[in-house]
Motif scaffolding. Structure first.
Motif, PDB file in Angstrom:
ATOM      1  N   GLN A 171       0.839  -1.204   0.000  1.00 22.05           N
ATOM      2  CA  GLN A 171       0.000   0.000   0.000  1.00 22.05           C
ATOM      3  C   GLN A 171       0.871   1.250   0.000  1.00 22.05           C
ATOM      4  O   GLN A 171       1.785   1.382   0.801  1.00 22.05           O
ATOM      5  N   THR A 173       0.799   5.528   0.091  1.00 21.41           N
ATOM      6  CA  THR A 173      -0.058   6.659   0.447  1.00 21.41           C
ATOM      7  C   THR A 173       0.682   7.973   0.215  1.00 21.41           C
ATOM      8  O   THR A 173       1.915   8.023   0.215  1.00 21.41           O
ATOM      9  N   ASP A 175      -0.206  12.367   1.167  1.00 19.47           N
ATOM     10  CA  ASP A 175      -1.143  13.379   1.653  1.00 19.47           C
ATOM     11  C   ASP A 175      -1.359  14.462   0.601  1.00 19.47           C
ATOM     12  O   ASP A 175      -0.464  14.744  -0.203  1.00 19.47           O
ATOM     13  N   THR A 195      -5.709  12.009   2.452  1.00 15.04           N
ATOM     14  CA  THR A 195      -4.673  11.056   2.039  1.00 15.04           C
ATOM     15  C   THR A 195      -5.180  10.231   0.866  1.00 15.04           C
ATOM     16  O   THR A 195      -6.279   9.667   0.927  1.00 15.04           O
ATOM     17  N   ALA A 196      -4.382  10.180  -0.208  1.00 11.60           N
ATOM     18  CA  ALA A 196      -4.684   9.309  -1.343  1.00 11.60           C
ATOM     19  C   ALA A 196      -3.997   7.966  -1.083  1.00 11.60           C
ATOM     20  O   ALA A 196      -2.806   7.921  -0.782  1.00 11.60           O
ATOM     21  N   THR A 197      -4.755   6.874  -1.191  1.00  8.26           N
ATOM     22  CA  THR A 197      -4.240   5.543  -0.870  1.00  8.26           C
ATOM     23  C   THR A 197      -4.281   4.651  -2.102  1.00  8.26           C
ATOM     24  O   THR A 197      -5.338   4.453  -2.705  1.00  8.26           O
ATOM     25  N   THR A 199      -3.896   0.926  -3.296  1.00  6.15           N
ATOM     26  CA  THR A 199      -3.816  -0.464  -2.878  1.00  6.15           C
ATOM     27  C   THR A 199      -2.868  -1.214  -3.810  1.00  6.15           C
ATOM     28  O   THR A 199      -2.408  -0.674  -4.824  1.00  6.15           O
ATOM     29  N   GLU A 205      -5.274   7.436  -8.480  1.00  7.25           N
ATOM     30  CA  GLU A 205      -6.317   7.748  -7.510  1.00  7.25           C
ATOM     31  C   GLU A 205      -6.855   9.149  -7.794  1.00  7.25           C
ATOM     32  O   GLU A 205      -6.076  10.067  -8.080  1.00  7.25           O
ATOM     33  N   THR A 231       4.552   7.441   1.338  1.00  9.05           N
ATOM     34  CA  THR A 231       5.067   6.210   1.946  1.00  9.05           C
ATOM     35  C   THR A 231       5.384   5.212   0.848  1.00  9.05           C
ATOM     36  O   THR A 231       4.596   5.040  -0.085  1.00  9.05           O
TER      37      THR A 231
END
Length: 351
Positions: A171, A173, A175, A195-197, A199, A205, A231
């Protein structure tokens, strides 16, 4: 030599005695292998199955792959069968195909397990470990620029796309947060942060910012959507620009009167409605009229250039004192030289 290949018989011509000379028992083992994954297709991973001593008879052992952190069929192609050592053979090869991809992921492992050896052979090392070394870069994050037509009312979504250069098995991420440029929140757009996540396997996104519509003629405006704190990734482009395209119509001025048209009397302009003398509102709406058919021109805070306007007319302002002026121009082109004026003060909002 014995039938199992483990002992050699020696006979004495003198005595006729027979001596048995023991050899080391037959033992089977398998090595560990590492392979670079690649971006596509398959890469052969070759394990070596070894017999410690040659045998005069055929020796067999079963093999089968099993998952570690890598899983079949996505990371590798499962395989099973029998490794067969012919007489006097001491090595056999077991090949497993590893699948290439462009996904950033940790190094992974799978196993080749040995079992069911020929009865007169023992398995000394029953498992070979295959390590798949990932060769894909850590993904980079970027955001695009967006332009949206403002509209006259309500809200219009400005849809930004946050993208990864390549997928990750983990994952990812990042901000995001809006910031003012020539457009400002909350008047021109609704601020947004979060926060854009991404997967596993995801590479894009959406992030949406709502733009507010109005009927005020104004220049195109911009705001920013910034990225920070990634991250398991880096940021290649940390700012998207949102452009709010104004779609309000400028009203053309009537032509000036030509010679001999007769009417030379200017109209009289009156402001019939405006804001309170003191207010916390950051917008003010004015209504105005003239004593004859006319068009109007407006000015805010003493600007020398009057622009065409219609009643009602709304302006956006900041904290402080402000002055609104409007002048009428009749159908003959005569302009009210004494504009109607209204002044008011915008107070600071309490938090």
């Amino acid at each position: 030599m014995s039938a199992d290949g483990r002992s050699v018989y020696a006979a004495s011509q003198a005595s006729g005695a027979v001596a048995i000379l023991d050899r080391e028992p037959l033992q089977i083992s398998i090595d560990n292998v590492a392979v670079t994954e690649g971006d596509a297709g398959q890469t052969a991973t070759s394990f070596t199955v070894t017999l410690n001593n040659a045998s005069s008879q055929q020796v067999t052992v079963g093999f089968a792959t099993s998952n570690g952190s890598a899983a079949a069929p996505g990371d590798y192609a499962s395989s099973s069968g029998t490794a067969t050592f012919a007489a006097n053979d001491t090595t056999e090869t077991v090949t497993v195909q590893v699948n290439g991809d462009t996904m950033d992921e940790p190094n992974e492992t799978f196993n080749v397990d040995l079992s069911n050896a020929t009865i007169f052979a023992a398995i000394a090392d029953a498992q070979g470990v295959g390590t798949i070394n990932d060769d894909d870069p850590v993904p980079s994050i970027s955001i695009d620029d967006v332009a949206v037509t403002e509209g006259d009312a309500g809200q219009t979504p400005a849809a930004f796309t946050v993208s990864l250069t390549n997928a990750s098995s983990q994952q990812v991420t990042v901000d995001f947060a809006t910031s003012d440029a020539s457009a400002s929140a909350p008047g021109d757009y609704a601020s947004n942060s979060g926060t854009a996540t991404f997967t596993s396997g995801d590479t894009s996104e959406p992030v949406t910012v709502q733009v507010n519509g109005d009927t005020i003629d104004e220049a195109d405006e911009t705001f920013n959507l910034g990225l920070s704190n990634p991250t398991i990734a880096t940021i290649a482009d940390n700012q998207g620009v949102g452009t709010i395209t104004d779609d309000d119509v400028t009203i053309p001025l009537p032509p000036a009167p030509g010679p001999g048209l007769g009417d030379a009397t200017p109209p009289e302009t009156t402001i019939t409605k405006g804001p309170k003398d003191k207010t916390k509102k950051r917008t003010a709406t004015f209504e105005f009229s003239a004593n004859e058919a006319a068009t109007f021109e407006c000015s805010l805070d003493g600007k020398s250039v009057f622009k065409p306007c219609t009643s009602p007319f709304t302006v956006k302002v900041k904290k402080g004192k402000h002055t609104f002026q409007v002048q009428a121009r009749d159908t003959a082109g005569n302009l009210d030289a004494t504009p109607a004026t209204d002044s008011w003060k915008v107070k600071k909002k309490r938090k």
